[in-house]
Enzyme design. Structure first.
Site, PDB file in Angstrom:
ATOM      1  N   MET A 153      21.769 -50.247 -76.914  1.00 39.88           N
ATOM      2  CA  MET A 153      23.026 -50.996 -76.903  1.00 39.88           C
ATOM      3  C   MET A 153      23.051 -52.230 -77.802  1.00 39.88           C
ATOM      4  O   MET A 153      23.976 -53.025 -77.726  1.00 39.88           O
ATOM      5  CB  MET A 153      23.390 -51.393 -75.464  1.00 39.88           C
ATOM      6  CG  MET A 153      23.611 -50.203 -74.539  1.00 39.88           C
ATOM      7  SD  MET A 153      24.798 -49.007 -75.188  1.00 39.88           S
ATOM      8  CE  MET A 153      26.313 -49.907 -74.895  1.00 39.88           C
ATOM      9  N   ARG A 154      22.036 -52.376 -78.653  1.00 37.85           N
ATOM     10  CA  ARG A 154      22.067 -53.510 -79.586  1.00 37.85           C
ATOM     11  C   ARG A 154      22.483 -53.033 -80.966  1.00 37.85           C
ATOM     12  O   ARG A 154      22.216 -51.897 -81.337  1.00 37.85           O
ATOM     13  CB  ARG A 154      20.672 -54.117 -79.701  1.00 37.85           C
ATOM     14  CG  ARG A 154      20.213 -54.703 -78.412  1.00 37.85           C
ATOM     15  CD  ARG A 154      19.813 -56.123 -78.663  1.00 37.85           C
ATOM     16  NE  ARG A 154      19.142 -56.641 -77.499  1.00 37.85           N
ATOM     17  CZ  ARG A 154      18.502 -57.784 -77.484  1.00 37.85           C
ATOM     18  NH1 ARG A 154      18.429 -58.521 -78.580  1.00 37.85           N
ATOM     19  NH2 ARG A 154      17.934 -58.208 -76.386  1.00 37.85           N
TER      20      ARG A 154
ATOM     21  N   GLY B 101      18.416 -43.033 -70.170  1.00 36.51           N
ATOM     22  CA  GLY B 101      17.403 -42.279 -70.913  1.00 36.51           C
ATOM     23  C   GLY B 101      17.467 -40.777 -70.722  1.00 36.51           C
ATOM     24  O   GLY B 101      16.454 -40.094 -70.892  1.00 36.51           O
ATOM     25  N   SER B 102      18.640 -40.250 -70.423  1.00 29.58           N
ATOM     26  CA  SER B 102      18.713 -38.793 -70.250  1.00 29.58           C
ATOM     27  C   SER B 102      18.511 -38.064 -71.582  1.00 29.58           C
ATOM     28  O   SER B 102      17.960 -36.966 -71.609  1.00 29.58           O
ATOM     29  CB  SER B 102      20.025 -38.372 -69.591  1.00 29.58           C
ATOM     30  OG  SER B 102      21.117 -38.609 -70.439  1.00 29.58           O
ATOM     31  N   ASN B 103      18.926 -38.678 -72.686  1.00 29.30           N
ATOM     32  CA  ASN B 103      18.636 -38.063 -73.992  1.00 29.30           C
ATOM     33  C   ASN B 103      17.143 -38.091 -74.283  1.00 29.30           C
ATOM     34  O   ASN B 103      16.588 -37.117 -74.791  1.00 29.30           O
ATOM     35  CB  ASN B 103      19.425 -38.772 -75.104  1.00 29.30           C
ATOM     36  CG  ASN B 103      20.865 -38.294 -75.164  1.00 29.30           C
ATOM     37  OD1 ASN B 103      21.156 -37.206 -75.659  1.00 29.30           O
ATOM     38  ND2 ASN B 103      21.778 -39.094 -74.628  1.00 29.30           N
TER      39      ASN B 103
ATOM     40  N   HIS C 276      26.274 -40.412 -80.603  1.00 32.39           N
ATOM     41  CA  HIS C 276      27.471 -41.082 -80.091  1.00 32.39           C
ATOM     42  C   HIS C 276      28.367 -40.036 -79.424  1.00 32.39           C
ATOM     43  O   HIS C 276      28.597 -38.973 -79.996  1.00 32.39           O
ATOM     44  CB  HIS C 276      28.212 -41.767 -81.246  1.00 32.39           C
ATOM     45  CG  HIS C 276      29.409 -42.522 -80.786  1.00 32.39           C
ATOM     46  ND1 HIS C 276      29.315 -43.765 -80.185  1.00 32.39           N
ATOM     47  CD2 HIS C 276      30.724 -42.198 -80.784  1.00 32.39           C
ATOM     48  CE1 HIS C 276      30.526 -44.173 -79.856  1.00 32.39           C
ATOM     49  NE2 HIS C 276      31.402 -43.251 -80.209  1.00 32.39           N
TER      50      HIS C 276
HETATM   51  C1  GRF Z   1      24.886 -41.406 -74.428  1.00 31.55           C
HETATM   52  O1  GRF Z   1      26.168 -41.016 -74.040  1.00 31.55           O
HETATM   53  C2  GRF Z   1      24.839 -41.736 -75.891  1.00 31.55           C
HETATM   54  O2  GRF Z   1      25.678 -40.939 -76.658  1.00 31.55           O
HETATM   55  C3  GRF Z   1      25.323 -43.153 -75.928  1.00 31.55           C
HETATM   56  O3  GRF Z   1      24.766 -43.742 -74.789  1.00 31.55           O
HETATM   57  C4  GRF Z   1      24.531 -42.755 -73.792  1.00 31.55           C
HETATM   58  C5  GRF Z   1      23.082 -42.841 -73.425  1.00 31.55           C
HETATM   59  O4  GRF Z   1      22.757 -42.025 -72.333  1.00 31.55           O
HETATM   60  N1  GRF Z   1      24.961 -43.779 -77.185  1.00 31.55           N
HETATM   61  P1  GRF Z   1      21.242 -41.848 -71.884  1.00 31.55           P
HETATM   62  O5  GRF Z   1      20.661 -43.237 -71.711  1.00 31.55           O
HETATM   63  O6  GRF Z   1      20.523 -41.063 -72.951  1.00 31.55           O
HETATM   64  O7  GRF Z   1      21.298 -41.112 -70.587  1.00 31.55           O
END
Ligand code: GRF
Length: 188
Positions: free
Chosen positions: A88-89, A13-15, A107
């Site tokens: 991831m689904r 969940g860093s994004n 991505h």
């Molecule tokens: C990121 O690299 C995103 O591009 C990919 O999965 C990763 C998720 O990272 N789809 P986070 O969970 O947001 O840290």
């Protein structure tokens, strides 16, 4: 009135954290109505709770059941946009069609290069000198939807997979917030 979003995340969940921080620091005018995960241990859920954002865990492995619950949670949340952040689904074609041009994903490659899992590793092993990240609309395929915006990340001579990964994540956080800001401003 700020734009409303639901974030779907399976992992760290860093994004999501980058979005929470940007909203708190008034760099992004958006309201995260709910964070939904398919993984009970997803750290994204902890980040959401710390940010006082409602959460939902939908653990069913059966796609039809999962998506029915997902649709119901989304409806109740009132979120206009569905933001995939390490989710991831794979969403079914009918689900995607029902939310056409309202689902975005990030991505870690310059799509159409290196779709699918472990995109940073794929680029690293291919020996390219440049990779990057892509925010795109979600369509029925895997990482095939219309591209909204990309950022390039150079692979430097001294890089390891770890240093590259770290720079990639940093680039992702900036790119995703930037695209969500454009959405909130109605420019895309
Ligand atoms: C990121 O690299 C995103 O591009 C990919 O999965 C990763 C998720 O990272 N789809 P986070 O969970 O947001 O840290």
């Amino acid at each position: 009135m700020s734009v409303t979003m639901a974030v779907l995340a399976s992992g760290n969940g860093s994004n999501l954290q980058a979005m929470i921080d940007a909203i708190r620091e008034h760099r992004l005018d958006a309201e995260l109505r709910i964070v939904i995960s398919d993984q009970p241990k997803a750290y994204a859920l902890e980040r959401a709770k710390a940010g006082k954002i409602p959460t939902a865990l939908i653990a069913s492995k059966e796609r039809a059941v999962f998506e029915q619950e997902l649709a119901s949670q989304l409806r109740q949340s009132g979120a206009e946009w569905i933001v995939l952040a390490g989710f991831m689904r794979i969403l079914s074609a009918p689900f995607v069609a029902a939310h056409r041009n309202r689902i975005v994903n990030i991505h870690p490659s310059l799509l159409p290069l290196f779709p699918g899992k472990d995109a940073i590793g794929q680029a690293w092993r291919a020996g390219v000198t440049e990779t990057g990240c892509t925010v795109h609309y979600v369509d029925e395929g895997v990482d095939t939807g219309p591209i909204i915006r990309q950022t390039k990340v150079a692979i430097q001579p001294g890089d390891t997979l770890e240093t590259l990964t770290e720079r990639m994540h940093h680039a992702e956080h900036q790119l995703y917030v930037e695209v969500l800001r454009m959405i909130s401003e109605g420019t895309i």
